[in-house]
Design a protein around this motif. Sequence first.
Motif, mmCIF file in Angstrom:
data_model
loop_
_atom_site.group_PDB
_atom_site.id
_atom_site.type_symbol
_atom_site.label_atom_id
_atom_site.label_comp_id
_atom_site.label_asym_id
_atom_site.label_seq_id
_atom_site.Cartn_x
_atom_site.Cartn_y
_atom_site.Cartn_z
ATOM 1 N N ASN A 240 -40.918 -30.407 16.427
ATOM 2 C CA ASN A 240 -41.936 -31.365 15.996
ATOM 3 C C ASN A 240 -41.427 -32.415 15.019
ATOM 4 N N GLY A 241 -40.298 -32.144 14.370
ATOM 5 C CA GLY A 241 -39.838 -33.050 13.329
ATOM 6 C C GLY A 241 -40.700 -32.919 12.084
ATOM 7 N N ASP A 242 -40.605 -33.892 11.215
ATOM 8 C CA ASP A 242 -41.381 -33.919 9.979
ATOM 9 C C ASP A 242 -42.757 -34.503 10.282
ATOM 10 N N VAL A 243 -43.789 -33.648 10.292
ATOM 11 C CA VAL A 243 -45.118 -34.109 10.702
ATOM 12 C C VAL A 243 -45.752 -35.037 9.667
ATOM 13 N N THR A 244 -45.186 -35.101 8.457
ATOM 14 C CA THR A 244 -45.753 -36.021 7.467
ATOM 15 C C THR A 244 -45.544 -37.475 7.887
ATOM 16 N N ARG A 245 -44.620 -37.722 8.801
ATOM 17 C CA ARG A 245 -44.402 -39.091 9.288
ATOM 18 C C ARG A 245 -45.624 -39.599 10.036
ATOM 19 N N LEU A 246 -46.484 -38.655 10.488
ATOM 20 C CA LEU A 246 -47.687 -39.009 11.243
ATOM 21 C C LEU A 246 -48.913 -39.082 10.338
ATOM 22 N N GLY A 247 -48.691 -38.960 9.036
ATOM 23 C CA GLY A 247 -49.808 -39.008 8.092
ATOM 24 C C GLY A 247 -50.399 -37.657 7.767
ATOM 25 N N LEU A 248 -49.840 -36.592 8.348
ATOM 26 C CA LEU A 248 -50.349 -35.245 8.096
ATOM 27 C C LEU A 248 -49.812 -34.709 6.775
ATOM 28 N N PRO A 249 -50.592 -33.891 6.077
ATOM 29 C CA PRO A 249 -50.070 -33.270 4.861
ATOM 30 C C PRO A 249 -48.979 -32.259 5.195
ATOM 31 N N ARG A 250 -48.062 -32.074 4.272
ATOM 32 C CA ARG A 250 -47.023 -31.075 4.452
ATOM 33 C C ARG A 250 -47.649 -29.684 4.332
ATOM 34 N N PRO A 251 -47.311 -28.748 5.230
ATOM 35 C CA PRO A 251 -47.871 -27.400 5.117
ATOM 36 C C PRO A 251 -47.589 -26.783 3.750
ATOM 37 N N ASP A 252 -48.621 -26.168 3.159
ATOM 38 C CA ASP A 252 -48.474 -25.523 1.865
ATOM 39 C C ASP A 252 -48.272 -24.013 1.996
ATOM 40 N N HIS A 253 -47.860 -23.596 3.200
ATOM 41 C CA HIS A 253 -47.670 -22.174 3.467
ATOM 42 C C HIS A 253 -46.581 -22.028 4.532
ATOM 43 N N LYS A 254 -46.077 -20.806 4.669
ATOM 44 C CA LYS A 254 -45.060 -20.545 5.676
ATOM 45 C C LYS A 254 -45.709 -20.350 7.045
ATOM 46 N N VAL A 255 -44.914 -20.506 8.089
ATOM 47 C CA VAL A 255 -45.412 -20.257 9.435
ATOM 48 C C VAL A 255 -45.919 -18.817 9.533
ATOM 49 N N PHE A 256 -46.994 -18.604 10.292
ATOM 50 C CA PHE A 256 -47.676 -17.330 10.520
ATOM 51 C C PHE A 256 -48.640 -16.951 9.399
ATOM 52 N N GLU A 257 -48.709 -17.740 8.318
ATOM 53 C CA GLU A 257 -49.612 -17.381 7.227
ATOM 54 C C GLU A 257 -51.031 -17.918 7.443
ATOM 55 N N THR A 258 -51.247 -18.600 8.559
ATOM 56 C CA THR A 258 -52.587 -18.969 9.005
ATOM 57 C C THR A 258 -52.702 -18.594 10.482
#
Length: 426
Positions: A240-258
């Motif tokens: 996916n690359g860095d999704v913040t380039r699309l205006g999305l917030p950076r995840p504040d948790h590790k993968v699988f924690e949601t």
Amino acid sequence: MRDTAIIGAGPAGLAAAHALKQRGLPYTHLERNAGVGGLWDIDAPGSPMYESAHFISSKTLSAFPGFPMPDDYPDYPSHRQILAYLRGFAEANQLIDGIELGTAVERVERIPDGYRVTRADGRATDHAQVIVASGVQWIPQIIDIPGDYSGEIRHTVTYRSAAELEGRRVLIVGGGNSGADIACDAARSADRAAISLRRGYHFIPKHVFGMPSDVFSTRGPTMPIWLEQRVFGALLRLINGDVTRLGLPRPDHKVFETHPLMNSQLLHHLGQGDITARPGIAATEGTTVTFTDGSTEDVDLILLATGYRHEVPYARELLGEGPHPDLYLTAFARHPGLYGLGFVETNGAAYVVMAQLAAMIAQHIEDRTARPDSWDEFERIIATDEPDLSRGIRFIDSPRHTGYVEMTAITRYLHRTARRMSWSLP
């Protein structure tokens, strides 16, 4: 001997009926709608289903044990295919004739040696056991929108198709799987579309190297969870690359924690400018929405994809009014003979776990008369055991993740418990 009441004929209720029928245990099966299938019946009153909805786990791993989904189904079946599958399961196992359709339940209450189930028409019947299997996605979680918004506000439980968005300026609030799906509908159909997310998410594609993501994840070696998080986190960054380039917030948790967000189409639409990502809402005035970063959107429709309250209105006194019923292993209540099925929130294919829990419930009911010592032993386990079903994952603090369990952890614990009780699992 009084029988068991099953409330609900969606996936969980059908799994319960199948398990009881396999062991020759009598039951009364109640369903408020005109047909079986639960929330997957888009025509059922109050259903949260919408036309673009698909399963987020693959048909390969999601079917009930011993009843695979048809070969001609796609990897991720549509809601109509899932409904056909559930009705096929009910017909193949001769469950339909045993269901009282169009029968809503008003109240479940304790009585000496059992439970009284009162229907909406006032008729009451007494049962030794009750299995609550009426589902969790029926009572919308409504949030307050700050300020003085003059446009239309709806929860996504009322949403059905992209046609509703044509000619509209739409803001979707929330980032679960339904929110992401509907955001994609808005990107294609609305005049203007935006999605408001207070936190960042890890976007998991439905296919990795040409195979369903859940199939891919099960084919490799079992790793410690910390290593699995690192490996899959790196893989998602590669894909996916860095999704913040699309205006999305950076995840504040590790993968699988949601709960897994199985949608890469939203990234596609964000990249094309079909929809805009915004942070949380700070204020509104008229149809202008101001976000926490100071940006604004003029929208005439706000769709709240803010989830559901896992409550059981007809059994609040027994199961509580919290964000999630207090159930041992997500299925066994603290009241003897009361069960909940379909309340499992996990990161894997829930139908397999439902079938295993249904088998455990059926054998526990059977033990009540056939092996009373085993019944008493398990009641002591329910009262005292507090298993860690997280597999070391620190799930985020949200109502949905109250009672959330990790798939590998709960599967292992169910098998361990079944061995201890001399039960068999499908």
